[in-house]
Design a protein around this motif. Structure first.
Motif, PDB file in Angstrom:
ATOM      1  N   GLY A 296     -35.016 -33.174  17.600  1.00 38.41           N
ATOM      2  CA  GLY A 296     -35.650 -34.410  17.287  1.00 38.41           C
ATOM      3  C   GLY A 296     -36.451 -34.328  15.849  1.00 38.41           C
ATOM      4  O   GLY A 296     -36.474 -35.218  15.138  1.00 38.41           O
ATOM      5  N   ASN A 297     -37.262 -33.171  15.887  1.00 35.31           N
ATOM      6  CA  ASN A 297     -37.982 -32.981  14.736  1.00 35.31           C
ATOM      7  C   ASN A 297     -37.306 -32.956  13.296  1.00 35.31           C
ATOM      8  O   ASN A 297     -37.955 -33.504  12.286  1.00 35.31           O
ATOM      9  CB  ASN A 297     -38.937 -31.936  14.662  1.00 35.31           C
ATOM     10  N   ILE A 298     -36.215 -32.272  13.380  1.00 33.72           N
ATOM     11  CA  ILE A 298     -35.450 -31.679  12.252  1.00 33.72           C
ATOM     12  C   ILE A 298     -34.282 -32.776  11.909  1.00 33.72           C
ATOM     13  O   ILE A 298     -33.520 -32.726  11.003  1.00 33.72           O
ATOM     14  CB  ILE A 298     -34.948 -30.366  12.137  1.00 33.72           C
TER      15      ILE A 298
ATOM     16  N   LYS B 253     -36.559 -28.873  27.040  1.00 39.13           N
ATOM     17  CA  LYS B 253     -37.413 -29.695  26.087  1.00 39.13           C
ATOM     18  C   LYS B 253     -37.952 -29.333  24.618  1.00 39.13           C
ATOM     19  O   LYS B 253     -37.863 -30.291  23.769  1.00 39.13           O
ATOM     20  CB  LYS B 253     -38.726 -30.153  26.921  1.00 39.13           C
ATOM     21  N   THR B 254     -37.919 -28.171  24.541  1.00 40.04           N
ATOM     22  CA  THR B 254     -38.337 -27.511  23.128  1.00 40.04           C
ATOM     23  C   THR B 254     -37.324 -27.539  22.261  1.00 40.04           C
ATOM     24  O   THR B 254     -37.270 -27.921  21.156  1.00 40.04           O
ATOM     25  CB  THR B 254     -39.043 -25.757  23.467  1.00 40.04           C
ATOM     26  N   CYS B 255     -35.922 -27.234  22.860  1.00 38.12           N
ATOM     27  CA  CYS B 255     -34.999 -27.364  22.149  1.00 38.12           C
ATOM     28  C   CYS B 255     -34.513 -28.720  21.651  1.00 38.12           C
ATOM     29  O   CYS B 255     -34.234 -28.817  20.408  1.00 38.12           O
ATOM     30  CB  CYS B 255     -33.764 -26.896  22.991  1.00 38.12           C
TER      31      CYS B 255
ATOM     32  N   SER C  81     -27.431 -24.946   8.726  1.00 42.41           N
ATOM     33  CA  SER C  81     -27.901 -26.182   8.415  1.00 42.41           C
ATOM     34  C   SER C  81     -29.407 -26.493   9.458  1.00 42.41           C
ATOM     35  O   SER C  81     -30.135 -27.030   9.064  1.00 42.41           O
ATOM     36  CB  SER C  81     -26.842 -27.217   9.098  1.00 42.41           C
ATOM     37  N   LEU C  82     -29.121 -25.919  10.464  1.00 39.39           N
ATOM     38  CA  LEU C  82     -30.342 -25.909  11.452  1.00 39.39           C
ATOM     39  C   LEU C  82     -31.606 -25.253  10.805  1.00 39.39           C
ATOM     40  O   LEU C  82     -32.848 -25.682  10.828  1.00 39.39           O
ATOM     41  CB  LEU C  82     -30.176 -25.403  12.841  1.00 39.39           C
TER      42      LEU C  82
ATOM     43  N   LEU D 293     -30.099 -35.378  19.373  1.00 41.95           N
ATOM     44  CA  LEU D 293     -28.526 -35.139  19.957  1.00 41.95           C
ATOM     45  C   LEU D 293     -27.663 -36.061  18.920  1.00 41.95           C
ATOM     46  O   LEU D 293     -26.511 -35.561  18.776  1.00 41.95           O
ATOM     47  CB  LEU D 293     -28.674 -35.806  21.230  1.00 41.95           C
ATOM     48  N   ALA D 294     -28.359 -37.342  18.353  1.00 50.07           N
ATOM     49  CA  ALA D 294     -27.215 -38.015  17.586  1.00 50.07           C
ATOM     50  C   ALA D 294     -26.841 -37.421  16.319  1.00 50.07           C
ATOM     51  O   ALA D 294     -25.934 -37.325  15.903  1.00 50.07           O
ATOM     52  CB  ALA D 294     -27.972 -39.462  17.360  1.00 50.07           C
TER      53      ALA D 294
END
Length: 360
Positions: A290-292, A283-285, A330-331, A22-23
């Protein structure tokens, strides 16, 4: 909840990944406004994201490293080599890639001198002068490297005598106060004081606070609704804390001390919030973000440049189209980078550590 599974294996802290993602997304949002409309006023929530999104990264880094290494990192040659090699392969390959792309796509001989390029290749000098990094946002990676240089020694002292954490906190708070009230001038735009702002000593407080939260965490049970309500309350207070003017107002005076306290509490409440009852798709989103997050943080300015240039050549000037395409691509490219760059070099680092482990 994070539990020690063995001496050397620690489960992943999902809530930290959620907040890190999220940051990163908040910083992307700020840059989309900056690149298209200009600098925001300090009163804007985006202005606070600009400054304190990176502070959140530092706090979460401190929590994560403490939880992972508190029992396994000692001042032994093998442990130190493993720690520094893994940190190198975690951060530097992607930093090099983003630096190369920046030079190739946006080469400017006035700000990309041979000396500066060498500094970016060797990386370590950037821990002392992070303003010398070429890629957008890479200064914060220089700060992280600076923190890593001292982390094993701090963990050793904290393990030896727990009160050392209070000494480190006091020193880091002293540096924060010094830079906030005596180095940075609220009458001068932040851009003209950038080298002072990005000085790692002025940012050290957030990393040390993260370590302190990692220590404190085992005494605080995880909760779902209660901590989430606290998180919402302190996010509201953070978002609407009254500051206005040039962004330098966010990093000087009482405002910085108050906003820093808010951010620390935000991280604590998010860290200890139990998300097990949340919808799996949510949670998956959040886990995906978080992973990327590292790739997203470094790559999105480059993606924006390519998207805006390409759409401009096609005669498309719509800001909403530029922003939408930038976010989507970007994603997408951050995910590819996470899978094919980050994960690949993390595994290479693990194999390298294993190989040299037999020789140490």
């Amino acid at each position: 909840m994070t539990e020690t599974l063995s001496k050397n294996v620690v489960s992943r802290i999902d809530s930290i990944d959620y907040l890190r993602g999220l940051a990163a997304l908040s910083i992307l949002a700020y840059h989309m406004y900056l690149f298209n409309f200009g600098e925001v006023d300090s009163s804007s929530i985006l202005g606070k994201f600009k400054i304190y999104g990176v502070s959140i990264f530092y706090i979460l880094s401190g929590i994560t490293l403490y939880v992972v290494y508190k029992d396994r990192l000692h001042l032994k040659k093998k442990d130190l080599l493993e720690f520094y090699i893994k940190r190198f392969f975690r951060l530097v390959p992607l930093l090099w890639l983003v630096t190369l792309l920046t030079v190739l796509l946006q080469y400017n001989p006035e700000i990309m001198s041979l000396k500066k390029i060498i500094l970016n290749i060797t990386v370590l000098p950037g821990a002392i002068k992070p303003e010398g990094f070429i890629a957008s946002g890479a200064w914060s990676i220089g700060n992280e490297i600076f923190f890593y240089l001292f982390f094993p020694f701090m963990i050793f002292l904290i393990r030896f005598k727990r009160p050392f954490i209070f000494l480190f906190l006091a020193a880091a708070l002293g540096f924060l106060i010094y830079f906030t009230f005596y180095v940075l001038d609220p009458a001068v735009p932040l851009g003209f004081q950038w080298s002072a702002y990005v000085n790692p000593l002025g940012q050290f407080f957030y990393f040390i606070t993260g370590i302190a939260l990692g220590i404190l965490g085992k005494y605080i049970p995880q909760r779902k609704l209660v901590y989430l309500l606290f998180f919402g309350l302190f996010f509201f207070l953070f978002a609407y804390y009254h500051v206005q003017g040039e962004p330098v107002m966010l990093v000087t005076g009482v405002a910085r001390m108050v906003l820093s306290a808010y951010v620390v509490l935000l991280c604590l409440f998010f860290y200890k919030t139990d998300f097990s009852g949340f919808a799996p798709v949510l949670k998956t989103c959040m886990q995906f973000l978080g992973n990327i997050s590292y790739s997203l943080y470094l790559l999105h300015p480059i993606v924006y440049f390519v998207v805006k240039t390409s759409l401009g050549m096609a005669g498309i000037e719509s800001i909403s189209v530029v922003i939408s395409c930038t976010v989507v691509f970007s994603l997408f490219f951050a995910y590819l980078s996470y899978v094919f760059v980050e994960q690949t070099f993390i595994e290479i680092g693990k194999r390298f550590v294993k190989r040299i482990g037999y020789k140490v």
